[in-house]
Design an enzyme around this catalytic site. Structure first.
Site, mmCIF file in Angstrom:
data_model
loop_
_atom_site.group_PDB
_atom_site.id
_atom_site.type_symbol
_atom_site.label_atom_id
_atom_site.label_comp_id
_atom_site.label_asym_id
_atom_site.label_seq_id
_atom_site.Cartn_x
_atom_site.Cartn_y
_atom_site.Cartn_z
ATOM 1 N N LYS A 93 -1.068 -1.259 9.471
ATOM 2 C CA LYS A 93 -1.153 -0.022 8.691
ATOM 3 C C LYS A 93 -0.574 -0.265 7.319
ATOM 4 C CE LYS A 93 -1.943 4.297 8.000
ATOM 5 N NZ LYS A 93 -2.734 3.855 6.827
ATOM 6 N N GLN A 114 5.817 -3.569 4.203
ATOM 7 C CA GLN A 114 5.240 -2.523 5.053
ATOM 8 C C GLN A 114 5.676 -2.666 6.515
ATOM 9 O OE1 GLN A 114 2.758 -0.668 2.951
ATOM 10 N NE2 GLN A 114 3.234 0.978 4.373
ATOM 11 N N LYS A 117 9.110 -1.006 6.630
ATOM 12 C CA LYS A 117 8.967 0.409 6.283
ATOM 13 C C LYS A 117 8.371 1.176 7.463
ATOM 14 C CE LYS A 117 6.740 1.106 2.407
ATOM 15 N NZ LYS A 117 5.875 1.537 1.289
ATOM 16 N N LYS A 129 -1.614 -4.761 4.418
ATOM 17 C CA LYS A 129 -1.871 -4.294 3.050
ATOM 18 C C LYS A 129 -3.128 -4.971 2.539
ATOM 19 C CE LYS A 129 0.152 -1.621 -0.005
ATOM 20 N NZ LYS A 129 1.135 -0.536 0.176
ATOM 21 N N GLY A 168 -4.407 4.636 0.773
ATOM 22 C CA GLY A 168 -4.350 4.440 -0.676
ATOM 23 C C GLY A 168 -3.085 3.715 -1.102
ATOM 24 N N ASP A 169 -3.056 3.338 -2.358
ATOM 25 C CA ASP A 169 -1.884 2.793 -3.042
ATOM 26 C C ASP A 169 -2.258 2.916 -4.527
ATOM 27 O OD1 ASP A 169 0.732 1.083 -2.229
ATOM 28 O OD2 ASP A 169 -0.045 0.279 -4.097
ATOM 29 N N THR A 212 4.659 11.248 0.110
ATOM 30 C CA THR A 212 5.502 10.153 -0.376
ATOM 31 C C THR A 212 6.599 10.708 -1.288
ATOM 32 O OG1 THR A 212 3.545 8.755 -0.310
ATOM 33 C CG2 THR A 212 5.477 7.850 -1.421
ATOM 34 N N ASN A 243 0.508 9.729 -8.319
ATOM 35 C CA ASN A 243 0.669 10.548 -7.124
ATOM 36 C C ASN A 243 2.122 10.615 -6.631
ATOM 37 O OD1 ASN A 243 -0.114 11.822 -4.544
ATOM 38 N ND2 ASN A 243 0.382 9.811 -3.719
ATOM 39 N N SER A 383 0.785 9.295 7.149
ATOM 40 C CA SER A 383 -0.478 8.622 7.498
ATOM 41 C C SER A 383 -0.581 8.457 9.006
ATOM 42 C CB SER A 383 -0.552 7.239 6.848
ATOM 43 O OG SER A 383 -1.024 7.336 5.522
HETATM 44 N N1 GLU Z 1 0.591 2.717 0.049
HETATM 45 C C1 GLU Z 1 1.566 3.524 0.709
HETATM 46 C C2 GLU Z 1 2.802 2.707 0.977
HETATM 47 O O1 GLU Z 1 3.148 1.849 0.191
HETATM 48 C C3 GLU Z 1 1.015 4.251 1.915
HETATM 49 C C4 GLU Z 1 0.444 3.403 2.999
HETATM 50 C C5 GLU Z 1 -0.253 4.164 4.102
HETATM 51 O O2 GLU Z 1 -0.249 5.395 4.084
HETATM 52 O O3 GLU Z 1 -0.802 3.508 4.974
HETATM 53 O O4 GLU Z 1 3.517 2.889 1.930
#
Ligand code: GLU
Length: 451
Positions: A93, A114, A117, A129, A168-169, A212, A243, A383
């Site tokens: 994810k 990630q 996190k 990612k 997204g990112d 976020t 965002n 998410s």
């Molecule tokens: N891009 C965001 C992050 O850095 C969200 C990632 C997601 O929702 O999968 O955590």
């Protein structure tokens, strides 16, 4: 701090050798390994199981050609990436980043971050990612659509609601997610939650867009609370205007703080009246939608505000600093400016906004740091709630989502603080977040054997 443990040193040296030139990835790995020292010393079984050697090596790396035709009929070729880093606790994810500076080192650093996190959220999501060196700024909607369709025409075979769920990112918002989702559905003939951050009418989660930013502010509130302080009446320096900044500004306003800066690649805005709720908050969305990637027009629209071309906001005096732009926006020069301005709290919104050197300098100067992988985890947490909503063929109300987000952020803060305390780091949330995220991954990996 530096790495002293022989096992950690060996792992880091081999990461350096294998990933030469990928400086952001090396930076992210170093920061995590450095804080794992006391954990590794208490768990010799990790070395025997080659746990760290496996943790720093992505399970799968995919790169692909993304050909598309621009509005002038010219063929363009970009490079697409997906790094499926770790699936010990759930399907991969993590977001997709479209930006001209994207290369393997950036995607790997983001994928590595990630893992921890996502683990910190307490939810069942692994780390991944992806992205491309495609720049959506200045492209027409039709160009973005053709690019997204081409990107998905390769990516679709590697992802799925229970395999890998992108989102997204930077450079990937609701528009891009819509085009990507449409093409996935067309190619696979299955309607499933394969992407998050979708539009509300087709499976998106109420509250995901602001999650976020809201989460970052909840995290900052918990940091201040430790010192008997509250957000109300505080002046806040925020960077970026996308965002993440938008959600952050909104929640700060709701909780009675005053945001005095935003920034873009062109410079920063100082607004002595605050980036207040309503017209000014909404204007951030307009700036983003203009596709120009500049913040200067804010000072034309609101003449009390001042634009500082080519400068960053870190020397502005404030009670709290929240970087929301991009990686390494705070190096030594910026950290020195912050300390000179009397900075006490830094809560990281963007992924890895502070260099390791600057983190050490700020900490040595008494600054309390909320690390990104904990503070900005509210986005990916929501998410995962979106994935659950889609899998359950249901819809969650905004208040349900906000309440869950708030309790997740309080939990993340408390578990990072507890982990730091347990391993003798005091209230060092950087170390605590790394350790708390790692502990869950490590025990899942140990249970699953050498895979
Ligand atoms: N891009 C965001 C992050 O850095 C969200 C990632 C997601 O929702 O999968 O955590």
């Amino acid at each position: 701090m530096s790495i002293k443990n022989a096992y950690l040193q060996r792992v880091y040296e081999s990461v350096e050798k294998r990933n030469a030139g990928e400086k952001e990835f090396l930076q992210a790995v170093y920061e995590v390994l450095e804080s794992l020292e006391p954990v590794i010393e208490q768990h010799p079984e990790y070395e025997a199981a080659g746990l760290l050697e496996r943790l720093v090596e992505p399970e799968r790396v995919i790169t692909f050609r993304v050909p598309w035709v621009d509005d002038n009929g010219k063929v363009q070729v970009n490079r697409g990436y997906r790094v499926q880093f770790n699936s010990a606790i759930g399907p991969y994810k993590g977001g997709l980043r479209f930006a001209p500076n994207v290369y393997m080192g950036i995607i790997k650093f983001l994928g590595f971050e990630q893992i921890f996190k996502n683990s910190l959220t307490g939810l069942p999501i692994g780390g991944g990612k992806g992205g491309s060196d495609f720049d959506p700024n200045g492209k027409s909607d039709a160009e973005v659509m053709r690019f997204c369709q081409s990107f998905m025409t390769e990516l679709y075979r590697h992802i799925g609601a229970n395999t890998d769920v992108p989102a997204g990112d930077l450079g990937v918002g609701a528009r891009e997610i819509g085009y990507l989702f449409g093409q996935y559905k067309r190619l696979k003939d299955v309607y499933e939650g394969v992407l998050t951050g979708k539009g509300i009418p087709y499976g998106g989660l109420n509250g995901r867009t602001e999650a976020t930013g809201y989460g970052i502010v909840f995290f900052a509130r918990e940091m201040l609370k430790r010192f008997g302080e509250e957000l109300k009446g505080k002046e806040v320096v925020v960077s970026g205007f996308g965002n993440v900044s938008w959600g952050t500004v909104q929640k700060l306003n709701q909780l009675g703080a005053k945001v005095i800066t935003i920034s873009g690649p062109d410079g920063y805005i100082y607004d002595p009246d605050g980036v207040t709720a309503g017209e000014k908050e909404d204007y951030l969305l307009e700036l983003r939608a203009s596709g120009k990637n500049i913040c200067a027009p804010y000072a034309e629209k609101f003449p009390n505000a001042k634009f500082f071309p080519g400068e960053k906001p870190w020397g502005v005096k404030a009670d709290l600093y929240i970087p929301c732009a991009t990686q390494n926006e705070i190096g030594m020069e910026e950290a020195k400016a912050m300390v000179a301005a009397g900075c006490k709290f830094l809560c990281e919104g963007s992924n890895m906004p502070t260099t390791n050197e600057a983190v050490a300098f700020l900490r040595d100067n008494g600054v309390v740091i909320g690390p990104a992988k904990a503070a900005n985890a509210g986005g990916v947490a929501c998410s995962c709630i979106e994935m659950g909503q889609n899998a359950g063929h249901t819809v969650f109300a905004p208040d349900q989502v906000y309440a869950q987000l708030e309790s997740i952020m309080v939990n993340i803060h408390d578990s990072a603080a507890a982990a730091a305390e347990k391993y003798g780091f005091g209230y060092n949330l950087v170390a605590g977040a790394n350790i708390a995220g790692f502990e869950k991954i490590a025990s899942a990996m140990m249970a699953q054997g050498i895979v």
